[in-house]
Design an enzyme around this catalytic site. Structure first.
Site, PDB file in Angstrom:
ATOM      1  N   ASP A  92      45.739  19.656 -13.009  1.00 19.84           N
ATOM      2  CA  ASP A  92      45.855  19.816 -14.451  1.00 19.84           C
ATOM      3  C   ASP A  92      44.849  18.847 -15.075  1.00 19.84           C
ATOM      4  O   ASP A  92      45.052  17.626 -15.078  1.00 19.84           O
ATOM      5  CB  ASP A  92      47.293  19.485 -14.877  1.00 19.84           C
ATOM      6  CG  ASP A  92      47.462  19.470 -16.393  1.00 19.84           C
ATOM      7  OD1 ASP A  92      46.456  19.561 -17.112  1.00 19.84           O
ATOM      8  OD2 ASP A  92      48.611  19.342 -16.847  1.00 19.84           O
ATOM      9  N   CYS A 138      56.229  16.431 -24.226  1.00 21.89           N
ATOM     10  CA  CYS A 138      56.372  17.532 -23.246  1.00 21.89           C
ATOM     11  C   CYS A 138      56.446  16.971 -21.827  1.00 21.89           C
ATOM     12  O   CYS A 138      55.890  17.553 -20.885  1.00 21.89           O
ATOM     13  CB  CYS A 138      55.231  18.543 -23.355  1.00 21.89           C
ATOM     14  SG  CYS A 138      55.148  19.340 -24.934  1.00 21.89           S
ATOM     15  N   HIS A 150      53.262  17.048 -17.344  1.00 27.30           N
ATOM     16  CA  HIS A 150      53.536  17.779 -18.582  1.00 27.30           C
ATOM     17  C   HIS A 150      54.360  19.006 -18.192  1.00 27.30           C
ATOM     18  O   HIS A 150      54.172  19.557 -17.106  1.00 27.30           O
ATOM     19  CB  HIS A 150      52.181  18.194 -19.176  1.00 27.30           C
ATOM     20  CG  HIS A 150      52.235  18.796 -20.538  1.00 27.30           C
ATOM     21  ND1 HIS A 150      52.643  20.080 -20.763  1.00 27.30           N
ATOM     22  CD2 HIS A 150      51.910  18.290 -21.762  1.00 27.30           C
ATOM     23  CE1 HIS A 150      52.563  20.352 -22.059  1.00 27.30           C
ATOM     24  NE2 HIS A 150      52.126  19.275 -22.694  1.00 27.30           N
ATOM     25  N   GLN A 200      43.912  16.351 -19.700  1.00 26.55           N
ATOM     26  CA  GLN A 200      43.577  15.034 -20.262  1.00 26.55           C
ATOM     27  C   GLN A 200      42.406  14.372 -19.550  1.00 26.55           C
ATOM     28  O   GLN A 200      42.007  13.271 -19.934  1.00 26.55           O
ATOM     29  CB  GLN A 200      44.800  14.103 -20.201  1.00 26.55           C
ATOM     30  CG  GLN A 200      46.010  14.588 -20.969  1.00 26.55           C
ATOM     31  CD  GLN A 200      45.791  14.644 -22.485  1.00 26.55           C
ATOM     32  OE1 GLN A 200      44.806  14.106 -23.014  1.00 26.55           O
ATOM     33  NE2 GLN A 200      46.696  15.276 -23.192  1.00 26.55           N
ATOM     34  N   LYS A 260      41.294  20.348 -26.577  1.00 23.89           N
ATOM     35  CA  LYS A 260      41.368  18.900 -26.374  1.00 23.89           C
ATOM     36  C   LYS A 260      39.970  18.318 -26.165  1.00 23.89           C
ATOM     37  O   LYS A 260      39.800  17.110 -26.090  1.00 23.89           O
ATOM     38  CB  LYS A 260      42.275  18.560 -25.195  1.00 23.89           C
ATOM     39  CG  LYS A 260      43.752  18.871 -25.490  1.00 23.89           C
ATOM     40  CD  LYS A 260      44.634  18.404 -24.358  1.00 23.89           C
ATOM     41  CE  LYS A 260      45.989  19.079 -24.337  1.00 23.89           C
ATOM     42  NZ  LYS A 260      46.912  18.613 -25.364  1.00 23.89           N
TER      43      LYS A 260
END
Ligand code: PLP
Length: 403
Positions: free
Chosen positions: A192, A358, A115, A195, A218
């Site tokens: 990261d 993104c 991303h 997700q 999220k």
């Protein structure tokens, strides 16, 4: 119907098939109520006042931090820094660690599937320090070959920055293995988790992650609260990212000393209501359980893959195995722009995402300008997928194709 759906007021108020949870999740009533409860019963500036209301706010904020620490199995509360979102967390790591501990001649390894939030901060660090930025390139299924890892992660690698789960391909990257590789050279890994944390058990000690970034929104928490986990020994030696109120120990006219962790990295008035909502979201998540979330997402992804395989004009990106997608299905339809796919679905009250997500360099790598993306979460059910598929099957006809 999914037993959890009724917990989400939006589905009652604005009935829709929500398949855009990778962008932001829906919130259960308990999270909305928690934030409201904070403002109605504890609203004061935490960490400052010596009166009851402020102390209640301080306690609520501290409890939320402990809850996050337990969720990701950090060693102590001080390793959990509250931010606004994943983007801010990754920038904190880049500005505060990257600019100070990565040097000319060092290598930073990231991937083409990141991303932009986990790519631009490292481009900035490379540009300013003179370090070399190296991109790992995945196979079509999202995996990295041994040759790719062996040839690009050299003993000059000081930092690996990688998403644990890709927001386009849905694949789970081998964070634990990469951590081992980079630690052998004395480097660090920045994960990261935007997700991954909402969908699977993420254990920072088991992964041996040096930093982990994720967003509350999220995982069903309010907007405006995010997390950066960092190992204490790294956070201790890093300078603050932002300076100002709350993050100091003592200020003189000619300088200042910094507060203890985690406050050194939380400048200005914090977001205790968001943190309190995040705690409610984590409790909700734990009540459902990651096994159940995985089962729901996997069985629905399987159904989508099964039906898509009968439609030769649909192309799915990433692994052909639905179980390797963490509930994320990015796809294109021959002859139909992804924005048209999303608009046609919208007319049927089916919400999906279309665009570059993104991740423009990944779109270039896949040689596709944009994709449509359906992303699932714990409140989705068979009826949602049936509506989605029924809508998808109409698209080519609407666009004038005679299939
Ligand atoms: N990283 C990944 C993998 C994402 O999917 C996202 C958001 O979609 C981000 C980072 C950025 O998250 P935020 O916008 O909450 O900062």
């Amino acid at each position: 119907m999914n037993q959890y759906k009724k917990d989400f007021p939006v589905f009652e108020n604005k009935p829709c098939v929500y398949l855009d949870s990778a962008a932001t999740a829906q919130r259960p009533g308990s999270v909305i109520e928690a934030e409201k409860y904070f403002y109605e019963n504890m609203n004061a500036n935490p960490l400052r006042g010596l009166y009851e209301l402020s102390m209640a706010a301080t306690d609520a904020y501290a409890e939320a931090r402990t809850c996050v620490k337990d969720l990701i199995n950090a060693s102590e509360d001080a390793e959990v820094i509250f931010t606004r979102n994943t983007t801010e967390s990754l920038n904190l790591a880049a500005y505060s660690y990257g600019l100070n501990f990565v040097h000319e001649g060092d290598e930073i390894v990231t991937t083409v599937m990141e991303h932009h939030s986990n790519m631009l901060p490292w481009q900035m660090v490379a540009e300013r320090t003179g370090a070399k930025l190296i991109y790992l390139e995945p196979e079509a299924d999202g995996s990295f070959s041994k040759e790719e890892l062996d040839s690009k992660i050299t003993d000059r690698c000081r930092l690996i920055a990688i998403a644990q789960v890709s927001n386009v391909l849905g694949c789970v990257n081998p964070v634990k293995e990469l951590a081992k590789r980079v630690h052998k050279n004395g480097g660090i890994i920045v994960v990261d988790g935007a997700q991954s944390v909402p969908h699977m058990k993420v254990d920072v000690r088991d992964l041996d992650a040096d930093f982990l970034a994720f967003s509350g929104h999220k995982l069903m928490a309010p907007f405006g609260i995010g997390v950066l986990y960092g190992k204490r020994e790294l956070l201790e030696k890093m300078p603050p990212f932002l300076t100002g109120g709350e993050m100091i120990e003592y200020v003189r006219l000619d300088g200042a000393t910094w507060a203890e962790l985690p406050h050194k990295f939380e400048a200005g008035t914090v977001n205790p209501a968001g943190a309190y909502g995040l705690k409610a979201a984590i409790e909700y998540l734990q009540g459902v359980g990651f096994d159940h979330i995985r089962e729901t997402e996997d069985s629905l992804t399987k159904k989508i893959f099964g039906e898509f395989s009968k439609l030769p004009y649909i192309h799915i990106y990433g692994s052909p195995d639905p179980l390797q997608h963490t509930g994320i299905v990015s796809f294109t339809i021959d002859g139909v722009h992804p924005h048209d796919i999303a608009s046609i679905l919208d007319a049927d009250k089916v919400d999906i995402r279309a665009g570059h997500h993104c991740a423009q360099p990944l779109m270039d790598y896949l040689r596709v300008g944009n994709t449509a993306r359906a992303s699932l979460y714990l409140y989705n059910d068979e009826e949602d997928v049936d509506s989605f598929l029924a809508s998808i099957k109409k698209i080519r006809k609407i666009m004038g194709f005679q299939d």
